[in-house]
Design an enzyme around this catalytic site. Structure first.
Site, PDB file in Angstrom:
ATOM      1  N   HIS A 220      19.328  52.571  -0.067  1.00 37.26           N
ATOM      2  CA  HIS A 220      19.360  51.724   1.124  1.00 37.26           C
ATOM      3  C   HIS A 220      17.943  51.315   1.480  1.00 37.26           C
ATOM      4  CE1 HIS A 220      17.742  54.867   3.769  1.00 37.26           C
ATOM      5  NE2 HIS A 220      18.591  55.714   3.214  1.00 37.26           N
ATOM      6  N   ASP A 342      31.725  70.927  -2.559  1.00 35.64           N
ATOM      7  CA  ASP A 342      31.079  72.110  -3.108  1.00 35.64           C
ATOM      8  C   ASP A 342      30.706  73.072  -1.979  1.00 35.64           C
ATOM      9  OD1 ASP A 342      28.876  73.834  -4.292  1.00 35.64           O
ATOM     10  OD2 ASP A 342      29.387  72.589  -6.033  1.00 35.64           O
ATOM     11  N   SER A 357      19.450  60.821   0.651  1.00 36.05           N
ATOM     12  CA  SER A 357      19.721  59.431   0.278  1.00 36.05           C
ATOM     13  C   SER A 357      19.113  59.117  -1.084  1.00 36.05           C
ATOM     14  CB  SER A 357      19.142  58.477   1.325  1.00 36.05           C
ATOM     15  OG  SER A 357      19.778  58.624   2.556  1.00 36.05           O
TER      16      SER A 357
END
Length: 397
Positions: A220, A342, A357
């Site tokens: 992003h 997980d 990210s």
């Protein structure tokens, strides 16, 4: 006999309704463009096919040059026109290590405006001349400015004269006349605005593209923390970072990775885009492994893995689930919704935290995407961008 006919009509109407619904879904949901990296089958094959003239092809068998084809349901019912092309198989070196970001802006960003107290009352010169929060000041009196110190030294060194200020707002440039006012209390002229010229942060490297010499990260764009506008990048540096602590995410609160920046440089940042930041890398780390890149239509709902670094040491692989795929999402940062499954990762982070990210997502032995944002109301879920999008961007930089 009439009863049998009515039953038949009901069944036929039901079948037609189902077909209509599937066609409507396909028209809205399926991608308008398709790129095939190899001849492997994908999730659309067997149900939808492409018709080129009199020939009907499986969607994973396409001509080398881009062309329009009709996407059909079961090879018979037209759904939509799509642009199809075939590309050579792409492979990248996938890493998933945390790194430090040092970004310097092209111009300075106006992050706030504030009234100035004068003898005649409060004034706001910046606001009066038309400057808005989020504007990028490019030059003052035809002198390019790159730092907040540049702006301060020019504007404060005057006796009330006016300045020609060139700003960038969105994609448009404007010329304004700014006249600072004298603040008796501080004994100087002030413009009534706050500006910022750089930023720093933590992210995750997604891959290194050896063909282009470019690395990709974040998935992003980097926005200014105050204005929320994209940072106009002049220059930047990516450096090695060591995770020293992880602040866990909880419902409604986003956690974060805390890292120490190292002196070792990963590369120079070149571009800040809506699908990640990109730069020229100096070398590829030992932890990176080669993976083929999946086309967007190969991505499936279901199990996958996420590679990230949430503690000191090398990146690790954790289990996740792809719960939603949006081929035609206008926001490229949100092509997928993923869920962390997980238990080890949930225990360490609470789900997804700031700094993750860019974490690469692997499915069926291929790179399919990168994590972009956490869903704050449920930090075990987040958004992801397609790997195909990031790889194509890395070859355009």
């Amino acid at each position: 006999m009439k009863k049998a006919i009515r039953i038949f009509d009901v069944i036929l109407s039901f079948i037609c309704a189902i077909i209509f619904a599937v066609v409507a879904w396909g028209n809205a949901y399926l991608p308008g463009t398709m790129v095939c990296y190899d001849n492997d089958s994908n999730r659309l094959a067997g149900v939808f096919s492409l018709a080129d003239g009199d020939a009907t092809l499986a969607v994973d068998v396409q001509s080398s040059s881009p062309h329009k084809s009709t996407l059909k349901l079961f090879g018979a019912i037209p759904v939509k026109e799509v642009m199809v092309s075939q590309s050579e198989p792409k492979k990248v070196m996938v890493s998933g290590e945390a790194f430090g970001i040092k970004l310097y802006t092209d111009g300075v960003i106006v992050v706030g405006v504030q009234d100035v107290q004068t003898d005649s009352g409060k004034r706001n010169p910046a606001k009066e001349c038309g400057i808005e929060v989020g504007d990028v000041i490019v030059s003052i009196d035809n002198i390019n400015v790159y730092t907040s110190d540049d702006v301060q030294s020019i504007l404060c060194d005057n006796n009330g004269t006016s300045f020609d200020v060139k700003i960038k707002r969105g994609e448009r440039y404007k010329s304004l006349t700014l006249t600072p006012v004298y603040c008796e209390r501080e004994g100087c002229y002030k413009a009534g605005m706050w500006v910022r010229d750089s930023t720093a942060g933590i992210g995750t490297i997604t891959f290194y593209n050896q063909n282009s010499g470019i690395f990709a990260a974040l998935g992003h764009q980097i926005n200014d923390v105050d204005t929320k506008e994209i940072m106009p990048m002049l220059d930047g540096e990516a450096v090695v970072a060591t995770v020293k602590k992880t602040e866990k995410s909880t419902r409604g609160t986003t956690g974060s990775l805390e890292c120490d920046f190292q002196s070792q440089t990963i590369g120079r940042l070149l571009n800040n885009t809506d699908c990640g930041i990109y730069g020229a890398f100096a070398q590829i780390p030992d932890c990176a492994r080669e993976y083929p890149v999946a086309s967007v239509q190969e991505v499936k709902k279901g199990s996958a893995t996420l590679i990230c670094t949430v503690e000191s040491g090398k990146p690790k692989e954790y289990d996740i689930e792809i719960v939603r795929i949006s081929y035609n999402e206008s926001n490229r940062e949100k092509n997928m919704i993923v869920r962390i499954t997980d238990s080890e990762l949930i225990e360490k982070t609470g789900g997804i935290v700031q700094g993750m990210s860019g974490s690469p997502i692997i499915q069926n032995g291929k790179l399919i995407g990168a994590l972009t944002h956490v869903i704050v109301g449920n930090p075990q879920k987040g958004y992801a961008v397609f790997a195909q999008t990031m790889v194509e961007q890395s070859e355009n930089d």
